[in-house]
Design a protein around this motif. Structure first.
Motif, mmCIF file in Angstrom:
data_model
loop_
_atom_site.group_PDB
_atom_site.id
_atom_site.type_symbol
_atom_site.label_atom_id
_atom_site.label_comp_id
_atom_site.label_asym_id
_atom_site.label_seq_id
_atom_site.Cartn_x
_atom_site.Cartn_y
_atom_site.Cartn_z
ATOM 1 N N ASN A 122 57.320 25.252 91.588
ATOM 2 C CA ASN A 122 58.311 24.884 90.581
ATOM 3 C C ASN A 122 59.096 23.628 90.977
ATOM 4 N N TYR A 123 58.536 22.792 91.856
ATOM 5 C CA TYR A 123 59.214 21.572 92.292
ATOM 6 C C TYR A 123 58.785 20.376 91.453
ATOM 7 N N TYR A 124 59.776 19.586 91.052
ATOM 8 C CA TYR A 124 59.551 18.417 90.220
ATOM 9 C C TYR A 124 60.150 17.187 90.899
ATOM 10 N N TYR A 125 59.404 16.091 90.842
ATOM 11 C CA TYR A 125 59.821 14.820 91.424
ATOM 12 C C TYR A 125 60.116 13.879 90.262
ATOM 13 N N SER A 126 61.321 13.358 90.200
ATOM 14 C CA SER A 126 61.732 12.538 89.053
ATOM 15 C C SER A 126 60.912 11.249 88.973
ATOM 16 N N TYR A 127 60.653 10.813 87.744
ATOM 17 C CA TYR A 127 60.000 9.524 87.530
ATOM 18 C C TYR A 127 60.995 8.393 87.703
ATOM 19 N N SER A 128 62.261 8.652 87.410
ATOM 20 C CA SER A 128 63.308 7.630 87.468
ATOM 21 C C SER A 128 64.144 7.774 88.728
ATOM 22 N N ASP A 129 64.774 6.673 89.091
ATOM 23 C CA ASP A 129 65.721 6.689 90.206
ATOM 24 C C ASP A 129 67.078 7.190 89.731
ATOM 25 N N PHE A 130 67.798 7.835 90.642
ATOM 26 C CA PHE A 130 69.148 8.326 90.389
ATOM 27 C C PHE A 130 70.063 7.834 91.501
ATOM 28 N N ASN A 131 71.335 7.611 91.156
ATOM 29 C CA ASN A 131 72.341 7.330 92.172
ATOM 30 C C ASN A 131 72.750 8.666 92.782
ATOM 31 N N VAL A 132 72.701 8.742 94.100
ATOM 32 C CA VAL A 132 73.064 9.973 94.795
ATOM 33 C C VAL A 132 73.955 9.649 95.996
ATOM 34 N N THR A 133 74.758 10.621 96.376
ATOM 35 C CA THR A 133 75.550 10.520 97.596
ATOM 36 C C THR A 133 75.269 11.742 98.453
ATOM 37 N N ASP A 134 74.796 11.493 99.671
ATOM 38 C CA ASP A 134 74.597 12.562 100.654
ATOM 39 C C ASP A 134 75.888 12.699 101.453
ATOM 40 N N CYS A 135 76.415 13.909 101.480
ATOM 41 C CA CYS A 135 77.634 14.204 102.235
ATOM 42 C C CYS A 135 77.237 15.060 103.438
ATOM 43 N N THR A 136 77.552 14.580 104.629
ATOM 44 C CA THR A 136 77.180 15.267 105.856
ATOM 45 C C THR A 136 78.425 15.659 106.631
ATOM 46 N N PHE A 137 78.475 16.921 107.034
ATOM 47 C CA PHE A 137 79.617 17.452 107.782
ATOM 48 C C PHE A 137 79.779 16.706 109.103
ATOM 49 N N VAL A 138 81.036 16.344 109.418
ATOM 50 C CA VAL A 138 81.354 15.624 110.647
ATOM 51 C C VAL A 138 82.168 16.504 111.590
ATOM 52 N N GLU A 165 90.032 21.598 106.145
ATOM 53 C CA GLU A 165 89.927 20.578 107.189
ATOM 54 C C GLU A 165 88.493 20.103 107.432
ATOM 55 N N CYS A 166 87.573 20.449 106.553
ATOM 56 C CA CYS A 166 86.192 19.996 106.689
ATOM 57 C C CYS A 166 86.133 18.507 106.345
ATOM 58 N N MET A 167 85.598 17.716 107.246
ATOM 59 C CA MET A 167 85.499 16.264 107.050
ATOM 60 C C MET A 167 84.020 15.885 106.924
ATOM 61 N N TYR A 168 83.736 14.919 106.038
ATOM 62 C CA TYR A 168 82.360 14.533 105.737
ATOM 63 C C TYR A 168 82.178 13.025 105.801
ATOM 64 N N SER A 169 80.960 12.619 106.113
ATOM 65 C CA SER A 169 80.579 11.216 106.011
ATOM 66 C C SER A 169 79.673 11.073 104.796
ATOM 67 N N ALA A 170 79.674 9.895 104.203
ATOM 68 C CA ALA A 170 78.929 9.659 102.973
ATOM 69 C C ALA A 170 77.825 8.627 103.191
ATOM 70 N N ARG A 171 76.742 8.831 102.440
ATOM 71 C CA ARG A 171 75.662 7.837 102.390
ATOM 72 C C ARG A 171 75.210 7.749 100.941
ATOM 73 N N PHE A 172 75.490 6.609 100.313
ATOM 74 C CA PHE A 172 75.114 6.389 98.922
ATOM 75 C C PHE A 172 73.735 5.758 98.876
ATOM 76 N N ASN A 173 72.919 6.170 97.876
ATOM 77 C CA ASN A 173 71.568 5.645 97.760
ATOM 78 C C ASN A 173 71.120 5.732 96.302
ATOM 79 N N THR A 174 70.107 4.979 95.965
ATOM 80 C CA THR A 174 69.435 5.084 94.670
ATOM 81 C C THR A 174 68.006 5.468 94.958
ATOM 82 N N GLN A 175 67.558 6.601 94.393
ATOM 83 C CA GLN A 175 66.233 7.117 94.745
ATOM 84 C C GLN A 175 65.739 8.107 93.698
ATOM 85 N N LYS A 176 64.476 8.424 93.770
ATOM 86 C CA LYS A 176 63.927 9.515 92.982
ATOM 87 C C LYS A 176 64.397 10.817 93.628
ATOM 88 N N ILE A 177 64.513 11.881 92.816
ATOM 89 C CA ILE A 177 65.017 13.131 93.364
ATOM 90 C C ILE A 177 64.006 14.253 93.178
#
Length: 150
Positions: A95-111, A118-130
């Motif tokens: 049931n997994y689907y890979y988008s034909y179009s790119d999307f703007n996404v932000t990955d938030c990673t716990f620091v 008090e949970c702090m995160y770092s961000a990584r913005f990207n444009t990619q298929k999802i």
């Protein structure tokens, strides 16, 4: 005869209150609702930086009991994400689907930090298929692109 009327009204009020509280408590978040809460963020303006991740992870209830380690926010309207399940994506397997179009996404990673505030995160913005998993033509899980490989 008159004393019964206020008692009946009070009993009816208490009964309605009990029923409403059970209905509210009984609502469990569906997989689709959880996907929306955790991954769809079309309204937040950029910059999608560390402060954005820290604030959104708290606002979306992902720091209540533990600090969620990683989460991806998709910056798009929900219908365009839903469409991946019904033709705007390639069904790679199961049931997994890979988008034909790119999307703007932000990955938030716990620091660092501890729940709930008090949970702090770092961000990584990207444009990619999802890559998303779909059930009944609705997205229910966000997966890494590697998940969409057969």
């Amino acid at each position: 005869m008159y004393p019964r009327a206020p008692h009946a009204a009070l009993l009816l009020f208490l009964l309605l209150t009990l029923v409403l509280s059970l209905v509210v408590e009984d609502h469990k978040e569906s997989a689709y609702e959880k996907f929306q809460r955790q991954h769809v963020d079309e309204d937040s303006p950029s910059p999608y930086d560390d402060a954005y991740c820290t604030q959104r992870m708290q606002a979306k209830n992902m720091t209540q009991r533990t600090c969620k380690i990683i989460n991806t926010f998709i910056h798009a309207a929900l219908p365009s994400i839903d469409d991946i399940c019904t033709g705007a994506g390639n069904n790679t397997h199961d049931n997994y689907y890979y988008s034909y179009s790119d999307f703007n996404v932000t990955d938030c990673t716990f620091v660092s930090g501890s729940p709930p505030k008090e949970c702090m995160y770092s961000a990584r913005f990207n444009t990619q298929k999802i890559c998303i998993a779909c059930t009944e033509n609705l997205p229910v899980h966000y997966g890494p692109v590697s998940q969409c490989r057969p």
